[in-house]
Scaffold this active site. Structure first.
Site, PDB file in Angstrom:
ATOM      1  N   ARG A 214      76.987  14.333  86.498  1.00 23.46           N
ATOM      2  CA  ARG A 214      78.265  15.147  86.069  1.00 23.46           C
ATOM      3  C   ARG A 214      79.433  14.246  85.748  1.00 23.46           C
ATOM      4  O   ARG A 214      79.867  13.534  86.764  1.00 23.46           O
ATOM      5  CB  ARG A 214      78.630  16.167  87.265  1.00 23.46           C
ATOM      6  CG  ARG A 214      79.667  17.084  86.950  1.00 23.46           C
ATOM      7  CD  ARG A 214      79.913  17.789  88.174  1.00 23.46           C
ATOM      8  NE  ARG A 214      81.165  17.022  88.960  1.00 23.46           N
ATOM      9  CZ  ARG A 214      81.143  16.697  90.343  1.00 23.46           C
ATOM     10  NH1 ARG A 214      80.442  17.552  91.087  1.00 23.46           N
ATOM     11  NH2 ARG A 214      81.913  15.854  90.808  1.00 23.46           N
ATOM     12  N   HIS A 218      84.160  18.225  89.373  1.00 19.39           N
ATOM     13  CA  HIS A 218      83.375  19.476  89.737  1.00 19.39           C
ATOM     14  C   HIS A 218      83.827  20.634  88.903  1.00 19.39           C
ATOM     15  O   HIS A 218      82.872  21.430  88.247  1.00 19.39           O
ATOM     16  CB  HIS A 218      83.497  19.727  91.378  1.00 19.39           C
ATOM     17  CG  HIS A 218      83.231  21.316  91.753  1.00 19.39           C
ATOM     18  ND1 HIS A 218      81.934  21.653  91.407  1.00 19.39           N
ATOM     19  CD2 HIS A 218      83.824  22.383  92.179  1.00 19.39           C
ATOM     20  CE1 HIS A 218      81.837  22.891  91.656  1.00 19.39           C
ATOM     21  NE2 HIS A 218      82.842  23.252  92.352  1.00 19.39           N
ATOM     22  N   TYR A 227      86.045  11.076  95.962  1.00 24.93           N
ATOM     23  CA  TYR A 227      84.629  10.847  96.641  1.00 24.93           C
ATOM     24  C   TYR A 227      83.775  10.195  95.760  1.00 24.93           C
ATOM     25  O   TYR A 227      82.520  10.118  96.115  1.00 24.93           O
ATOM     26  CB  TYR A 227      83.986  12.113  96.920  1.00 24.93           C
ATOM     27  CG  TYR A 227      83.841  13.224  95.754  1.00 24.93           C
ATOM     28  CD1 TYR A 227      82.944  13.072  94.782  1.00 24.93           C
ATOM     29  CD2 TYR A 227      84.806  14.107  95.586  1.00 24.93           C
ATOM     30  CE1 TYR A 227      82.830  14.094  93.809  1.00 24.93           C
ATOM     31  CE2 TYR A 227      84.936  15.358  94.523  1.00 24.93           C
ATOM     32  CZ  TYR A 227      83.974  15.104  93.577  1.00 24.93           C
ATOM     33  OH  TYR A 227      83.778  15.873  92.584  1.00 24.93           O
TER      34      TYR A 227
HETATM   35  C1  LIG Z   1      76.107  30.155  98.488  1.00 28.46           C
HETATM   36  C2  LIG Z   1      77.484  29.435  98.089  1.00 28.46           C
HETATM   37  N1  LIG Z   1      77.851  28.506  99.072  1.00 28.46           N
HETATM   38  C3  LIG Z   1      78.712  27.639  98.785  1.00 28.46           C
HETATM   39  C4  LIG Z   1      79.425  27.935  97.328  1.00 28.46           C
HETATM   40  C5  LIG Z   1      80.701  27.012  96.677  1.00 28.46           C
HETATM   41  N2  LIG Z   1      80.243  25.778  95.885  1.00 28.46           N
HETATM   42  C6  LIG Z   1      80.339  26.201  94.543  1.00 28.46           C
HETATM   43  S1  LIG Z   1      79.716  24.811  93.591  1.00 28.46           S
HETATM   44  C7  LIG Z   1      79.326  24.385  94.934  1.00 28.46           C
HETATM   45  C8  LIG Z   1      78.408  22.845  94.750  1.00 28.46           C
HETATM   46  C9  LIG Z   1      76.996  22.841  94.007  1.00 28.46           C
HETATM   47  O1  LIG Z   1      76.319  21.786  93.899  1.00 28.46           O
HETATM   48  P1  LIG Z   1      75.090  21.698  93.088  1.00 28.46           P
HETATM   49  O2  LIG Z   1      74.268  22.858  93.506  1.00 28.46           O
HETATM   50  O3  LIG Z   1      74.586  20.359  93.259  1.00 28.46           O
HETATM   51  O4  LIG Z   1      75.695  22.178  91.574  1.00 28.46           O
HETATM   52  P2  LIG Z   1      76.612  21.306  90.978  1.00 28.46           P
HETATM   53  O5  LIG Z   1      77.968  22.013  91.013  1.00 28.46           O
HETATM   54  O6  LIG Z   1      76.408  19.873  90.808  1.00 28.46           O
HETATM   55  O7  LIG Z   1      76.240  21.700  89.500  1.00 28.46           O
HETATM   56  C10 LIG Z   1      79.773  24.893  96.152  1.00 28.46           C
HETATM   57  C11 LIG Z   1      79.365  24.171  97.459  1.00 28.46           C
HETATM   58  C12 LIG Z   1      78.844  28.726  96.431  1.00 28.46           C
HETATM   59  N3  LIG Z   1      79.314  28.933  95.077  1.00 28.46           N
HETATM   60  N4  LIG Z   1      77.955  29.560  96.690  1.00 28.46           N
END
Ligand SMILES: Cc1ncc(C[n+]2csc(CCOP(=O)(O)OP(=O)(O)O)c2C)c(N)n1
Ligand SMILES: Cc1ncc(C[n+]2csc(CCOP(=O)(O)OP(=O)(O)O)c2C)c(N)n1
Ligand SMILES: [Mg+2]
Ligand SMILES: [Mg+2]
Lengths: 328, 341, 328, 341
Positions: A214, A218, A227
């Protein structure tokens, strides 16, 4: 290229306040575009919240794909039109949906494959496990694509999993697992196409892990310098999926300067159109709040709707303004 | 019960935000008691998406403030195990709706463990949940989930509405030998009040409501994100000749029947105000118990101003959903004042 | 042998109405006993609802281990006394507890290993996945023992998982997985001991799958003939873990007829004592309902307790009976 | 709204149990509409632990009545996907507390999907949940979880109390284009009534309460497992000179304000009776809305008789926890009758 422009334009729109928030997929365009390209028209795509580019690549109107993030409505498109499930915010919850839909289609005798997207972080959720297991037990025609971009917001993969690769998770469900360079569009496409074919042919589900990165934070609200090191980002920037694809196409004589310029112009046009359309204020009717909760509005909601109607009328009367109000 | 002005009157240096007060509460609790462990998604290096855990990993190390894998049932479930071993875990759920995956652990274990072991195995853990709307969040980021927790015997449910309480109540929650669901009103994270980090407020015992504004005409009963709305409404009501009392519940469980009933018996009228959907929301319980206790003092039924009975709306429409000053005043106007004159 | 007698005695008690329900572990005694035997005193056992025999083997008083199923109280024993967590009814939820406890102990510098039991069906739950993953990421000193008895109530393993074995699930978490004959007590013990040693030595978690069979129905309330053939049961009966162990011990000269008779007598004694003690009516005080909900009883509970007290007093007065009442 | 006697007066052959009526409703729905699919743990070969799905796999095949892997979130989540594709899944959760792992899918998707897609994607699915106590179940097998579902906008929440309604309401739930949480009172599974499987009752529209026993002195408002208790209490109350009306809500969402308010306006007194814990339970909402609508007709506050605010007790103590006839009569006695004479 258009994908990249979509990301930069959307990020720019957040700066102008035209999008509440935008989780950019810059750096992940190869996965995004391949995920859409590999599906036939009757197939279904199950995106997570970061995958609006894949949704657009599937044919959904970019403005409709962005309403969730602009804030005027939740899902902005009709899921049935392009067979794209709503962008899923609760992580991994879309995976069992994909399995259920794929199974339903197969039970009905329809030739449909479901492709579900999830992040590296999302693989830790119980829903990932349950979806994988149901898919394998039912031999459902579904493909899981993990976009492993190294981080779940700030949490690096090393704190997320101790597995050799995320593709190894397939073993525990009795399904094939594939690892692919997620920045190599052609490779992602090949691996996904194979998996889609297997699913279509009755061979059951596949887990594909695409290793990518990425490039942006975020979301626009995030501060990624907290981080991760600039060096790391720079290294991945140098391994850019769009550049890679351009290089590969040029290498094989499939792209020349003229063509590249044409594509760049198209991308600019698309971005300009998107900018323009996103700058229009959406016209929203607050009364819509009550219309789609149930097939038939309950008496209680009727009552609440009458209350809001009266409030709006009072405001409108006081202001001498028209009743329909714009949203900001 | 004490009667306080809306803004705490600490001998404060400069204003602090609620997020800062919460951070300080965590920090002080960790410094005082090595059993306190913070865990959750992004609570370490990042300091949490609302920065409430900012600096804790740096100060206390990764083992005391831990970035967990992304799995809420796992976070709460392992916290249960840690509590079994005598630690005091403080779990952060990133947003209200993302606490739902841990619902089974919360209801079937956290809430029941002390009871099901005849008192042998208490659960001194705190589950921090940012809740409510008003910050323009996309869907699933603005739920008011307090009714679920109130309906679960064995949990304490606490929510601060001021910077000072944010500190005092979180300290009390962490110190409690019972599990506390600590609901943090998202839209008050950046609210400010004079509050000195060097002389943080006292720990505020759980279970006591407070009269934030004394009044005589009617009582507004509220908590968390709706307190500022009620205080504003009370100011505006003066123009109509109403002198409204505002009670901040602070603790939904245990519920401070005394403070609430004392106020309503005196004013004879009450409106409950909250963001959560009205039907099946906290307001029903509150109105019912107030009515049971104050029936013959009531000039009008206890009314409720709440969110509509709909899934939380998209950001551009949320202001129509959230109870605002006008809606509170409307409800006050419906408290059958004619009967009196 | 004592284990088998415990199972038959407990099942007999259900017939006499002395136990509300009993999920027998007949056929699984090798796992039950090995799971307890392999742990040192300071270690912790996390049983599921079927594992009361393991709990007893760990040293918990049999009557205390059975109160949950007799119905007079929930957990009948103090978990801290023998370091045994409460019997867990919600499947797989005990697994993250084991991980958290193991981690806490390690953080405190204590030499403690947690052993958690789960069924084949329980491996499908999200909690299994999350516990495995947390354990691996944290390298927590925990051992997961899956007693694969072929069924989750009526559902056979083939509808539960498509994995080659459940031990394969370890791969996706980056931890070792072991498959063992669950009816061979010595083998189970050896494999578990190895895993416990690895955990103790800082080597992290292990997943052990023990293949076994549930000889009795799911509980006394279940009718197993609805979903499985007598032949299958008979075949497993012939491969009995207690007989196997007896044969092995005799083969190695570690057991002779006298000794066997002595063990049989002991088992009978234990069963007789258990029967006797379970036939006593437990004396229960309804006022206990309010005592352990919170550290300090709330005013609301005080009020409710006063209400119940008044009701009980009124009943007692009407009956001229003592206030303390017995439970049935 | 119609006034019915407690026992349905069908032209019945022999008595049937509620479990049998539910089975028949599933069977008839599956026979009529190939889109109806039953799924859950042990629903196939075994016919469900309460035998409600008995014979369905045999009659309609494994694909229509499916034994799933043991994972409730997965069951409900895949059912959501099936509903997306136009099927009408009927999910069985084995016991109340074992529905909690699926809470996120229920709240964040099932309840919201129609709304979040502007009506494009309805969720015509039914979640059957055996609930409540009174059958001597060990812990986690006797929860009354209806408050959680009532507090979730987007769900219908329905619960039958009679054999006839079991059939009629389940048919309506399955036919509904909205998601229905269908709560089956465990301890009424074996209740019997004259009911002819050959002429099953009509489909009973969702959302209508019914007066099970007309009366004039006060109204007992109840549903599901507490209906028989209330009817018995009403009989016993005759000796005290009270003629109690008994309203069976049948549908908690949508709530039939008209039927309930009409009754209470007439009687002037009301008691809400349910097994769920009182605090934060359905009774608060019900008492509050009745009071809002009937305030000037009320001689006394609406009282509640409910389970204690404790985790569900072990079998040998459950009878002390469950609202029984005496406790209902006690509450009726506290309805301030002096004021009248
Ligand atoms: C069940 C749930 N827990 C927490 C979140 C908050 N949250 C949104 S994005 C994220 C990180 C997601 O990481 P990843 O699965 O690696 O996807 P990326 O953002 O890297 O595409 C979190 C913790 C959420 N959306 N849903
Ligand atoms: C979360 C949850 N869902 C459902 C149940 C109901 N239930 C009790 S035992 C059982 C089957 C368990 O099978 P398995 O895990 O293989 O253990 P076994 O009974 O074979 O020992 C089920 C479905 C439960 N106790 N908990
Ligand atoms: Mg990621
Ligand atoms: Mg099993």
């Amino acid at each position: 290229m258009r994908g990249r422009r979509f990301n930069t334009q959307a990020t720019a729109l957040t700066r102008q306040g035209r999008l509440a928030v935008y989780p950019s997929s810059a750096g992940q365009e190869a996965c995004q575009v391949a995920a859409a390209a590999v599906l036939s028209e009757r197939d279904w795509l199950f995106p997570s919240y970061r995958d609006s580019l894949a949704v657009v690549a599937r044919g959904v109107d970019p403005v409709e794909a962005l309403t969730l993030l602009r804030g005027d409505r939740h899902t902005g498109y009709d899921p049935y039109r392009h067979r794209v499930a709503p962008l899923s915010t609760p992580l991994a919850t879309q995976l069992p949906h994909a399995v259920g839909l794929a199974r339903a289609a197969r039970l009905k005798g329809d030739d449909v494959v479901a492709l579900a997207l999830v992040g590296d972080g999302g693989t830790s959720e119980g829903d990932f496990h349950e979806a994988m297991n149901f898919a394998a037990v039912w031999q459902a025609p579904v493909v899981f694509l993990v976009q492993n971009n190294g981080f779940a917001i700030s949490v690096p993969l090393s704190k997320q999993s101790a597995a050799p690769t995320l593709a190894h998770k397939a073993v525990g469900y009795g399904m094939p697992g594939r690892l692919v360079d997620g920045n190599d569009a052609a490779a992602v496409h090949t691996v996904l196409a194979e998996a889609v074919d297997r699913a279509r042919g009755g061979g059951g589900p596949t887990l594909v892990e695409a290793v990518t990165y990425r490039i942006d934070a975020h979301t626009n609200a995030d501060d990624a310098t907290r981080y991760r090191e600039d060096d790391e980002v720079a290294a991945w920037r140098a391994y850019d999926p769009v550049d890679l694809l351009e290089g590969a196409l040029r290498g094989r004589g499939l792209l020349d300067d003229d063509e590249a310029a044409r594509v760049a112009r198209e991308a600019e046009d698309m971005a300009a159109r998107l900018r323009e359309r996103m700058n229009e204020d959406p016209v929203l009717d607050p009364m819509d709040l009550f219309g789609q909760v149930f097939a038939e509005r309950t008496r209680q909601l009727d009552e609440q709707a009458r209350g809001l109607r009266a409030e709006l009328d009072a405001v409108a009367e006081a202001a001498g303004a028209p009743e329909q109000e714009d949203a900001r | 019960m004490t009667t306080l002005a809306a803004r705490p009157t600490a001998k404060a240096a400069k204003p602090a935000t609620m997020a800062q007060a919460l951070q300080r509460a965590l920090r002080d609790a960790m410094a005082e008691d090595p059993a306190v462990h913070v865990m959750g998604e992004d609570v370490g290096t990042l300091g949490g998406v609302f920065r409430v855990t900012d600096g804790l990993a740096e100060e206390f190390g990764d083992d005391r403030c831990t970035d967990t894998p992304l799995a809420e049932a796992g976070i709460l479930g392992t916290a249960v195990g840690m509590a079994m071993y005598g630690l005091r875990p403080v779990v952060e759920m990133q947003f209200d709706a993302f606490a739902y995956p841990s619902f089974e652990q919360l209801v079937s274990h956290v809430a029941k463990m002390r009871n099901r072991t005849g008192g042998a195995m208490p659960m001194p853990l705190t589950v921090r949940i940012p809740y409510g709307g008003g910050i323009g969040g996309v869907e699933h980021h603005s739920d008011s989930s307090e009714a679920y927790y109130m309906a679960t015997p064995g949990l304490h449910v606490v929510t601060p509405a001021t910077v000072e309480d944010a500190y005092g109540l979180l300290r009390a929650a962490i110190a409690s030998d019972d599990p506390v669901v600590f609901l943090e009103p998202k839209r008050l994270y950046w609210s400010k009040a004079p509050w000195s980090p060097d002389e943080p407020a006292a720990v505020e015992p759980i279970g006591r409501a407070v009269v934030r504004r004394p009044g005589t005409s009617a009582t507004l009963i509220t908590y968390g994100p709706s307190l500022p709305v009620c205080l504003e409404a009370a100011e505006a009501a003066r123009a109509e000749g109403w002198d409204l009392e505002v009670v901040d519940l602070r603790s939904l469980v245990p519920f401070d029947d005394e403070t609430v009933a004392r106020s309503v018996r005196r004013t004879g009228r009450a409106v409950v105000v909250h963001e959560a959907a009205g039907f099946g929301g906290p307001g029903g319980e509150i109105a019912a118990r107030v009515t049971e206790r104050c029936f013959h003092h009531l000039e009008a039924p206890v009314l409720r101003v709440a969110g509509f009975d709909i899934p939380y709306p998209p950001p551009m429409l949320e202001r129509h959903h959230l109870p605002g000053v006008d809606r509170v005043l409307d409800a006050v106007a419906r408290l059958q004042w004619e009967a009196e004159s």
